[in-house]
Design a protein around this motif. Structure first.
Motif, short mmCIF file in Angstrom:
data_model
loop_
_atom_site.label_atom_id
_atom_site.label_comp_id
_atom_site.label_asym_id
_atom_site.label_seq_id
_atom_site.Cartn_x
_atom_site.Cartn_y
_atom_site.Cartn_z
N LEU A 82 -13.38 -7.99 7.00
CA LEU A 82 -12.83 -7.76 8.32
C LEU A 82 -12.53 -9.07 9.01
O LEU A 82 -13.23 -10.06 8.81
CB LEU A 82 -13.81 -6.95 9.17
N ALA A 92 -17.56 -1.59 5.86
CA ALA A 92 -16.64 -2.52 5.20
C ALA A 92 -17.34 -3.23 4.05
O ALA A 92 -16.74 -3.44 2.98
CB ALA A 92 -16.09 -3.53 6.21
N SER A 145 0.86 -1.18 0.00
CA SER A 145 0.00 0.00 0.00
C SER A 145 0.89 1.23 0.00
O SER A 145 1.73 1.40 0.89
CB SER A 145 -0.91 -0.01 1.24
N ARG A 191 -6.10 -4.17 -5.99
CA ARG A 191 -7.37 -4.39 -5.28
C ARG A 191 -8.13 -3.11 -5.07
O ARG A 191 -9.36 -3.09 -5.15
CB ARG A 191 -7.10 -5.05 -3.92
N GLN A 192 -7.40 -2.02 -4.80
CA GLN A 192 -8.12 -0.82 -4.38
C GLN A 192 -7.35 0.45 -4.78
O GLN A 192 -6.39 0.82 -4.13
CB GLN A 192 -8.32 -0.84 -2.87
N GLU A 198 -14.57 -4.73 1.76
CA GLU A 198 -13.47 -5.03 2.67
C GLU A 198 -13.87 -6.17 3.59
O GLU A 198 -14.95 -6.13 4.19
CB GLU A 198 -13.09 -3.80 3.48
N THR A 217 -9.43 -5.76 13.93
CA THR A 217 -9.78 -4.90 12.81
C THR A 217 -8.98 -3.60 12.87
O THR A 217 -8.44 -3.23 13.93
CB THR A 217 -11.28 -4.54 12.82
N ASP A 277 -12.67 6.70 -2.26
CA ASP A 277 -12.79 5.85 -3.43
C ASP A 277 -12.91 6.76 -4.66
O ASP A 277 -13.87 7.54 -4.75
CB ASP A 277 -14.03 4.97 -3.30
N ASP A 300 -2.71 -6.66 -3.90
CA ASP A 300 -2.63 -7.95 -3.24
C ASP A 300 -1.67 -8.84 -4.02
O ASP A 300 -1.64 -8.82 -5.27
CB ASP A 300 -4.00 -8.64 -3.19
#
Length: 231
Positions: free
Chosen positions: A121, A114, A49, A73-74, A119, A128, A200, A225
């Motif tokens: 958890l 989430a 990240s 992934r994000q 996401e 978390t 986002d 990921d």
């Protein structure tokens, strides 16, 4: 990581099983050196990240070094507070800091949040990323919570606002903006020199909201990921 005797970047993991976090832009050569170093130490990384270019450079280096597959992934936007500008009009109600008696509500809304961002958890609340944060509610005049925001503890002069959540049926009434402003003020009152948050990129509503209340886009962010390396 040092260059010329000066610290160039910080590398960190929130837990032994956590993704790698990187704090600065990396060149391709630096990413390769880091991948070689971590792989040589036997590190098993689930992901990375960082700002988009750094995360991508390292993800590609990790693929080359280990044979793992990196999947974006994000994608995220990283915002930093400029001049706080409370929205007008402010919805009726008030902010209230969440207490021990609010834990069930906080947990329920964090799980709903989430789910909205896909996401997963961990099973234990303590594990978390929300468990150590400081939550506040925006309440209507009759004391009903209608929106929630949280902030991290002050570290190195910085606070991050996360998460901000309003149940779907209560959106569009100004509650998220009101509670975000309240939490941002609390961060500044706690001594924060920098207040940041992620959004986002695919959500124009939240991005527009944070810009209206004074947050400025700082950079694009990415979370990759990694699959298990080939043996």
């Amino acid at each position: 990581m040092e260059r010329g005797g000066e610290v160039r970047a910080v590398l960190y993991r929130r837990s032994p099983a956590g993704a790698l976090g990187l704090t600065a832009d990396f060149t391709r050569d630096e990413a390769d050196l880091l991948a070689d170093r971590l792989a040589g130490l036997g590190q098993s990384l689930p992901g990375v990240s960082a700002d988009h270019d750094t995360a991508t450079a390292f993800a590609e280096a990790w693929e080359r070094r280990t044979g793992a597959t990196a999947v974006l992934r994000q994608p995220l936007h990283l915002y930093r507070l400029g001049t706080l500008t409370p929205p007008e009009p402010v919805p009726e109600g008030r902010v209230r800091v969440a207490g021990e008696g609010d834990l069930e509500q906080v947990m329920r809304w964090c799980h709903e949040f989430a789910a909205t961002v896909a996401e997963v958890l961990p099973g234990s609340w303590a594990d978390t990323r929300f468990a150590d944060k400081h939550f506040s509610f925006w309440e209507t005049p009759d004391g009903t919570p209608v929106s929630m925001a949280a902030m991290t503890s002050l570290i190195g002069g910085m606070v991050r606002v996360d998460p901000v959540y309003t149940p779907a049926q209560l959106r569009g009434r100004g509650y998220a903006g009101a509670v975000t402003v309240a939490v941002t003020r609390a961060a500044l009152a706690a001594g924060a020199k920098e207040v940041v948050l992620y959004t986002d990129p695919a959500n124009p509503t939240s991005n527009a909201l944070y810009k209206r209340i004074g947050y400025v886009l700082l950079t694009d962010w990415a979370v990759y990921d990694f699959s298990a390396p080939h043996r």
